[in-house]
Design a protein around this motif. Structure first.
Motif, PDB file in Angstrom:
ATOM      1  N   LEU A 141       0.810  -1.214   0.000  1.00 28.81           N
ATOM      2  CA  LEU A 141       0.000   0.000   0.000  1.00 28.81           C
ATOM      3  C   LEU A 141       0.845   1.265   0.000  1.00 28.81           C
ATOM      4  N   GLU A 142       2.017   1.222   0.626  1.00 25.02           N
ATOM      5  CA  GLU A 142       2.870   2.404   0.653  1.00 25.02           C
ATOM      6  C   GLU A 142       3.289   2.784  -0.762  1.00 25.02           C
ATOM      7  N   ARG A 143       3.671   1.779  -1.543  1.00 31.29           N
ATOM      8  CA  ARG A 143       4.064   2.051  -2.934  1.00 31.29           C
ATOM      9  C   ARG A 143       2.860   2.509  -3.751  1.00 31.29           C
ATOM     10  N   GLN A 144       1.698   1.912  -3.508  1.00 34.76           N
ATOM     11  CA  GLN A 144       0.496   2.324  -4.216  1.00 34.76           C
ATOM     12  C   GLN A 144       0.176   3.778  -3.940  1.00 34.76           C
ATOM     13  N   ARG A 145       0.418   4.224  -2.680  1.00 34.10           N
ATOM     14  CA  ARG A 145       0.141   5.612  -2.328  1.00 34.10           C
ATOM     15  C   ARG A 145       1.106   6.559  -3.027  1.00 34.10           C
ATOM     16  N   ARG A 146       2.349   6.127  -3.207  1.00 37.67           N
ATOM     17  CA  ARG A 146       3.345   7.011  -3.801  1.00 37.67           C
ATOM     18  C   ARG A 146       3.154   7.155  -5.306  1.00 37.67           C
ATOM     19  N   GLU A 156      -2.747  16.760  -6.555  1.00 33.41           N
ATOM     20  CA  GLU A 156      -2.814  16.578  -5.111  1.00 33.41           C
ATOM     21  C   GLU A 156      -1.429  16.356  -4.512  1.00 33.41           C
ATOM     22  N   ARG A 157      -0.630  15.542  -5.197  1.00 37.42           N
ATOM     23  CA  ARG A 157       0.720  15.271  -4.714  1.00 37.42           C
ATOM     24  C   ARG A 157       1.575  16.527  -4.754  1.00 37.42           C
ATOM     25  N   ALA A 158       1.434  17.332  -5.822  1.00 32.88           N
ATOM     26  CA  ALA A 158       2.205  18.578  -5.937  1.00 32.88           C
ATOM     27  C   ALA A 158       1.853  19.544  -4.807  1.00 32.88           C
ATOM     28  N   LYS A 159       0.586  19.614  -4.460  1.00 29.91           N
ATOM     29  CA  LYS A 159       0.159  20.480  -3.354  1.00 29.91           C
ATOM     30  C   LYS A 159       0.789  20.015  -2.044  1.00 29.91           C
ATOM     31  N   GLU A 179       5.774  13.783 -19.194  1.00 28.66           N
ATOM     32  CA  GLU A 179       6.869  13.537 -20.121  1.00 28.66           C
ATOM     33  C   GLU A 179       7.535  12.230 -19.726  1.00 28.66           C
ATOM     34  N   SER A 180       7.387  11.195 -20.547  1.00 26.09           N
ATOM     35  CA  SER A 180       7.939   9.882 -20.235  1.00 26.09           C
ATOM     36  C   SER A 180       7.403   9.408 -18.885  1.00 26.09           C
ATOM     37  N   ASN A 181       8.252   9.269 -17.874  1.00 25.88           N
ATOM     38  CA  ASN A 181       7.817   8.764 -16.581  1.00 25.88           C
ATOM     39  C   ASN A 181       7.695   9.875 -15.542  1.00 25.88           C
ATOM     40  N   THR A 182       7.596  11.117 -15.990  1.00 22.21           N
ATOM     41  CA  THR A 182       7.553  12.253 -15.067  1.00 22.21           C
ATOM     42  C   THR A 182       6.340  13.131 -15.313  1.00 22.21           C
ATOM     43  N   TRP A 183       5.607  13.399 -14.235  1.00 23.34           N
ATOM     44  CA  TRP A 183       4.529  14.384 -14.282  1.00 23.34           C
ATOM     45  C   TRP A 183       5.102  15.756 -13.933  1.00 23.34           C
ATOM     46  N   ILE A 184       4.628  16.781 -14.619  1.00 19.87           N
ATOM     47  CA  ILE A 184       5.039  18.152 -14.316  1.00 19.87           C
ATOM     48  C   ILE A 184       3.788  18.964 -14.005  1.00 19.87           C
ATOM     49  N   VAL A 185       3.773  19.524 -12.807  1.00 21.70           N
ATOM     50  CA  VAL A 185       2.624  20.309 -12.353  1.00 21.70           C
ATOM     51  C   VAL A 185       3.088  21.734 -12.090  1.00 21.70           C
ATOM     52  N   ARG A 186       2.464  22.696 -12.758  1.00 19.32           N
ATOM     53  CA  ARG A 186       2.767  24.107 -12.506  1.00 19.32           C
ATOM     54  C   ARG A 186       1.780  24.635 -11.477  1.00 19.32           C
ATOM     55  N   ALA A 187       2.301  25.289 -10.444  1.00 20.98           N
ATOM     56  CA  ALA A 187       1.441  25.779  -9.366  1.00 20.98           C
ATOM     57  C   ALA A 187       1.853  27.183  -8.962  1.00 20.98           C
ATOM     58  N   VAL A 188       0.844  27.985  -8.676  1.00 19.91           N
ATOM     59  CA  VAL A 188       1.067  29.351  -8.186  1.00 19.91           C
ATOM     60  C   VAL A 188       0.690  29.376  -6.713  1.00 19.91           C
ATOM     61  N   THR A 189       1.591  29.884  -5.886  1.00 17.10           N
ATOM     62  CA  THR A 189       1.348  29.893  -4.452  1.00 17.10           C
ATOM     63  C   THR A 189       0.622  31.165  -4.024  1.00 17.10           C
ATOM     64  N   ALA A 201       6.379   9.182 -11.850  1.00 13.59           N
ATOM     65  CA  ALA A 201       5.076   8.518 -11.902  1.00 13.59           C
ATOM     66  C   ALA A 201       5.055   7.213 -11.124  1.00 13.59           C
ATOM     67  N   ALA A 202       6.179   6.514 -11.072  1.00 10.31           N
ATOM     68  CA  ALA A 202       6.209   5.215 -10.409  1.00 10.31           C
ATOM     69  C   ALA A 202       6.442   5.324  -8.919  1.00 10.31           C
ATOM     70  N   SER A 203       7.385   6.173  -8.517  1.00 14.74           N
ATOM     71  CA  SER A 203       7.770   6.236  -7.106  1.00 14.74           C
ATOM     72  C   SER A 203       7.136   7.392  -6.350  1.00 14.74           C
ATOM     73  N   GLY A 204       6.672   8.429  -7.085  1.00 15.53           N
ATOM     74  CA  GLY A 204       6.123   9.609  -6.431  1.00 15.53           C
ATOM     75  C   GLY A 204       7.178  10.567  -5.933  1.00 15.53           C
ATOM     76  N   GLU A 205       8.451  10.258  -6.144  1.00 17.66           N
ATOM     77  CA  GLU A 205       9.528  11.151  -5.716  1.00 17.66           C
ATOM     78  C   GLU A 205       9.412  12.478  -6.459  1.00 17.66           C
ATOM     79  N   SER A 206       9.780  13.569  -5.769  1.00 20.92           N
ATOM     80  CA  SER A 206       9.508  14.895  -6.310  1.00 20.92           C
ATOM     81  C   SER A 206      10.749  15.772  -6.394  1.00 20.92           C
ATOM     82  N   ARG A 207      10.661  16.749  -7.295  1.00 20.58           N
ATOM     83  CA  ARG A 207      11.682  17.789  -7.402  1.00 20.58           C
ATOM     84  C   ARG A 207      10.948  19.095  -7.702  1.00 20.58           C
TER      85      ARG A 207
END
Length: 214
Positions: A141-146, A156-159, A179-189, A201-207
């Protein structure tokens, strides 16, 4: 292959577990048995007898809702579903119930709720794996959540990522893209800064990349 599949639940939201169980059941045209165990040791006993009864009833009501959701999901796929509420030691009860209904597979998550009035499903799963005489399909479940599977989850993850860095998101001005295996979310704070949040997309790791400041 499998005629009866047991799906224990602790009441927490675990769509990945249910989805995996129903996928197998659908392939095998199996009956789905949904089980909720009221763990007496985890009950928050009250000094009065009436308080104790109310606590047990609350757990059983939670269980009825949980197994009902699984049954409804099964029936939407045209599968037969049976529900049960049992009391006792969770792992022991799951294994005993599997034996009683002649289940040929048990499907469980590797992590669940924790707290003074909840047993941790992950530890119960470990005990079931050791004791069960039938196969136990475990869902991480931890991996499914990520994992980030769609644009809604990406937002939601970007927020969450920006909140962890102390930023409140005011808006997401454009649709996230992949793009390939990466989601890109633009957000204004809320303070006017603009960020691009890159999510694996697979691990949920962020930059996080800051692209504009007010």
């Amino acid at each position: 292959m499998y005629d009866r599949i047991l799906v224990p639940t602790d009441g927490s939201d675990q769509p990945a577990v249910v989805r995996h169980a129903l996928n197998v059941a659908e392939l095998a045209d199996a009956t789905v048995h949904a089980l909720y165990v009221v763990d007496e040791k985890a009950l928050d006993y009250q000094p009065s007898e009436s308080g104790r009864k109310e606590t047990r009833e609350a757990r059983r009501e939670e269980g009825q809702a949980a197994v009902g959701d699984i049954a409804e999901a099964a029936e939407e796929r045209g599968l037969e579903a049976v529900t049960a509420i049992e009391e006792g030691s969770p792992a022991e009860t799951v294994v005993d119930h599997a034996d009683e209904v002649d289940a040929e597979m048990i499907v469980m998550g590797t992590r669940g709720r924790s707290g003074v009035d909840r047993y941790v499903l992950g530890s119960v799963t470990e005990q079931v794996v050791r004791r069960s005489e039938v196969p136990v399909l475990t869902v991480n479940l931890e991996r499914q959540r990520r994992a980030v599977r769609d644009d809604e989850t990406a937002v939601e993850r970007a927020k969450e990522v920006l909140a962890d860095e102390g930023h409140e998101v005011a808006e997401v001005p454009e649709q996230p893209y992949r793009e390939s295996n990466t989601w890109i979310v633009r957000a204004v704070t809320a303070d006017g800064d603009t960020f691009n949040v890159h999510l694996d997309a697979a691990s949920g790791e962020s930059r996080v990349a800051k692209i504009r400041s007010e």
